[in-house]
Design a protein around this motif. Structure first.
Motif, short mmCIF file in Angstrom:
data_model
loop_
_atom_site.label_atom_id
_atom_site.label_comp_id
_atom_site.label_asym_id
_atom_site.label_seq_id
_atom_site.Cartn_x
_atom_site.Cartn_y
_atom_site.Cartn_z
N VAL A 127 -15.57 21.24 9.99
CA VAL A 127 -14.60 21.26 8.41
C VAL A 127 -14.49 19.74 7.91
CG1 VAL A 127 -13.22 23.09 9.39
CG2 VAL A 127 -12.37 20.93 9.80
N GLU A 128 -14.23 19.71 6.56
CA GLU A 128 -13.73 18.58 5.89
C GLU A 128 -12.48 18.59 5.34
OE1 GLU A 128 -17.10 18.00 3.18
OE2 GLU A 128 -18.48 17.32 4.65
N GLY A 129 -11.71 17.41 5.41
CA GLY A 129 -10.42 17.38 4.78
C GLY A 129 -10.01 16.13 4.31
N ARG A 130 -9.11 16.44 3.18
CA ARG A 130 -8.85 15.28 2.36
C ARG A 130 -7.33 15.24 2.67
NH1 ARG A 130 -12.41 16.30 -2.12
NH2 ARG A 130 -13.84 14.51 -1.88
N PHE A 131 -6.66 14.06 3.16
CA PHE A 131 -5.23 13.79 3.21
C PHE A 131 -4.61 12.66 2.56
CE2 PHE A 131 -7.38 15.70 6.89
CZ PHE A 131 -6.32 16.86 7.35
N ARG A 132 -3.37 12.96 2.14
CA ARG A 132 -2.58 12.05 1.44
C ARG A 132 -1.82 11.01 2.45
NH1 ARG A 132 -0.16 14.60 -1.96
NH2 ARG A 132 -1.93 14.44 -3.76
N ALA A 133 -2.09 9.88 2.58
CA ALA A 133 -1.04 9.13 3.59
C ALA A 133 -0.16 8.11 2.88
CB ALA A 133 -2.18 8.34 4.62
N GLU A 134 0.99 8.13 3.34
CA GLU A 134 2.01 7.24 2.95
C GLU A 134 2.76 6.53 3.75
OE1 GLU A 134 3.28 10.22 -0.97
OE2 GLU A 134 4.19 10.60 0.86
N MET A 156 0.85 -1.06 0.02
CA MET A 156 -0.14 0.09 0.01
C MET A 156 0.91 1.20 -0.04
SD MET A 156 -2.84 1.17 2.62
CE MET A 156 -3.89 -0.39 2.53
N SER A 157 0.83 1.90 -1.15
CA SER A 157 1.83 3.09 -1.21
C SER A 157 1.24 4.28 -0.79
CB SER A 157 2.45 3.23 -2.65
OG SER A 157 1.20 3.37 -3.50
N GLU A 158 0.12 4.46 -1.28
CA GLU A 158 -0.56 5.68 -0.97
C GLU A 158 -2.15 5.56 -0.66
OE1 GLU A 158 0.79 9.60 -3.36
OE2 GLU A 158 -1.37 9.38 -3.65
N VAL A 159 -2.77 6.33 -0.01
CA VAL A 159 -4.13 6.40 0.32
C VAL A 159 -4.65 7.58 0.45
CG1 VAL A 159 -5.83 5.59 1.81
CG2 VAL A 159 -4.15 4.03 1.14
N ILE A 160 -5.74 7.98 -0.13
CA ILE A 160 -6.40 9.42 0.17
C ILE A 160 -7.53 9.12 1.19
CG2 ILE A 160 -7.87 11.15 -0.67
CD1 ILE A 160 -5.06 11.37 -1.68
N ILE A 161 -7.39 9.91 2.36
CA ILE A 161 -8.35 9.97 3.69
C ILE A 161 -9.20 11.02 3.59
CG2 ILE A 161 -8.24 9.86 5.78
CD1 ILE A 161 -5.67 8.16 5.98
N THR A 162 -10.38 11.01 3.82
CA THR A 162 -11.42 11.98 4.00
C THR A 162 -11.95 12.20 5.39
OG1 THR A 162 -11.81 12.16 1.61
CG2 THR A 162 -13.37 13.29 2.85
N VAL A 163 -11.84 13.11 6.08
CA VAL A 163 -12.39 13.05 7.53
C VAL A 163 -13.14 14.42 7.68
CG1 VAL A 163 -10.49 11.60 8.30
CG2 VAL A 163 -10.13 14.03 8.31
N ARG A 164 -13.88 14.12 8.75
CA ARG A 164 -14.40 15.70 9.17
C ARG A 164 -14.30 16.00 10.53
NH1 ARG A 164 -20.86 16.62 8.77
NH2 ARG A 164 -20.21 16.77 6.36
N GLY A 165 -13.93 17.26 10.91
CA GLY A 165 -13.49 17.83 11.96
C GLY A 165 -14.47 18.77 12.78
N GLU A 166 -14.80 18.47 14.14
CA GLU A 166 -15.81 19.51 14.78
C GLU A 166 -15.29 20.12 16.13
OE1 GLU A 166 -16.64 16.21 14.64
OE2 GLU A 166 -17.96 15.85 12.86
N SER A 167 -15.61 21.01 16.40
CA SER A 167 -15.40 21.78 17.47
C SER A 167 -16.27 22.71 17.95
CB SER A 167 -13.99 22.71 17.34
OG SER A 167 -13.75 23.08 18.39
N GLU A 168 -16.52 22.91 18.94
CA GLU A 168 -17.54 23.83 19.80
C GLU A 168 -17.25 24.32 21.11
OE1 GLU A 168 -21.80 22.07 19.78
OE2 GLU A 168 -21.54 22.27 22.17
N THR A 169 -17.66 25.50 21.29
CA THR A 169 -17.36 26.38 22.55
C THR A 169 -18.46 27.04 22.99
OG1 THR A 169 -15.68 27.52 23.72
CG2 THR A 169 -16.11 28.26 21.74
N VAL A 206 -7.15 16.76 11.43
CA VAL A 206 -5.92 16.41 11.27
C VAL A 206 -5.52 15.05 12.12
CG1 VAL A 206 -3.27 16.74 11.63
CG2 VAL A 206 -4.84 18.41 10.57
N GLU A 207 -5.88 15.12 13.52
CA GLU A 207 -5.74 14.05 14.32
C GLU A 207 -6.48 12.67 14.03
OE1 GLU A 207 -6.89 15.46 18.18
OE2 GLU A 207 -5.08 16.70 18.26
N ARG A 208 -7.80 12.81 13.21
CA ARG A 208 -8.75 11.61 12.67
C ARG A 208 -7.73 11.30 11.54
NH1 ARG A 208 -14.74 13.87 13.10
NH2 ARG A 208 -14.94 13.47 15.21
N ALA A 209 -7.23 12.26 10.79
CA ALA A 209 -6.69 11.52 9.35
C ALA A 209 -5.26 10.72 9.99
CB ALA A 209 -6.18 12.52 8.63
N ALA A 210 -4.67 11.29 11.03
CA ALA A 210 -3.39 10.34 11.30
C ALA A 210 -3.80 9.03 11.96
CB ALA A 210 -2.85 11.48 12.53
#
Length: 215
Positions: free
Chosen positions: A208-215, A1-14, A147-151
């Motif tokens: 927010v939504e994010g796409r990350f490249r994982a290697e 497995m050389s490369e994977v695209i990971i899509t995640v969502r991050g939420e925050s509230e105060t 970022v933490e979810r993608a990691a």
């Protein structure tokens, strides 16, 4: 497995205590003679304005405004279907922004003593500078969650590193926005029999939504 695209969502509230309240009141009068009706509306509105000016000078009100007098007439009908004599109406809408909850409570209790004055809304909110600062903080926190979810996903797949490809508000990655983020849910307090008002907490949230490249 050389490369994977990971899509995640991050939420925050105060939650932040409201700092100011936008209040609207309407002075309404009616009667059989147009002149006295308009005069009474103007006099009562002037009394309300004097109170707002006093609070403005003391720093408890940041701004206030008053619309022009609206005047109209109609002929009501009674239960027997007979048209009654002409009735004249006049109204003046005033609005103000209070920065002190105690002063607002006192002022609402004072103006509510008049049958000619109706409190139509009290909307709590954050001051502009606070809102901007909190929204930036919440948005940054939501990105960090993404970022933490993608990691975590990358680690579960046995991949060592991630690189952000895209970060966007919720829905924008698919070009179908469903919400504007950050979002501020302002509390609204309706004026009731008691005007002992306390500033509520304002919920500020971001997604927010994010796409990350994982290697």
């Amino acid at each position: 497995m050389s490369e994977v695209i990971i899509t995640v969502r991050g939420e925050s509230e105060t939650r932040v205590r409201a700092e100011e309240a936008a209040v609207r009141v309407t002075v309404s009068t009616d009667g059989s003679t147009r002149g006295p009706v308009v005069e009474r509306a103007q006099e009562r509105a002037a009394s309300v304005q004097d109170g707002l000016v006093a609070h403005l000078r003391s720093g408890e009100v940041s701004e206030w405004s008053s619309a022009r007098v609206s005047v109209w007439s109609d002929r009501p009908w009674n239960n027997d279907g007979a048209q009654l004599p002409l009735v004249h109406h006049a109204s003046v809408e005033l609005s103000a922004t209070f920065t002190d909850a105690g002063a607002l409570s006192w002022w609402l209790g004072d103006v509510a003593e008049s049958d000619d004055v109706q409190v139509t809304a009290v909307e709590w909110r954050l001051a502009h500078e606070t809102r901007v600062r909190v929204e930036r903080k919440v948005a940054a926190s939501a990105v960090q969650v993404a970022v933490e979810r993608a990691a975590a996903y990358a680690e579960a797949l046995g991949l060592a590193s991630i690189t952000a490809v895209e970060i966007a508000d919720a829905g924008l990655l698919d070009r179908h926005p469903d919400a504007a983020m950050p979002r501020m849910m302002a509390a609204r307090a309706e004026a009731g029999p008691s005007f002992s008002l306390q500033a509520p907490e304002i919920v500020v949230s971001a997604t927010v939504e994010g796409r990350f490249r994982a290697e």
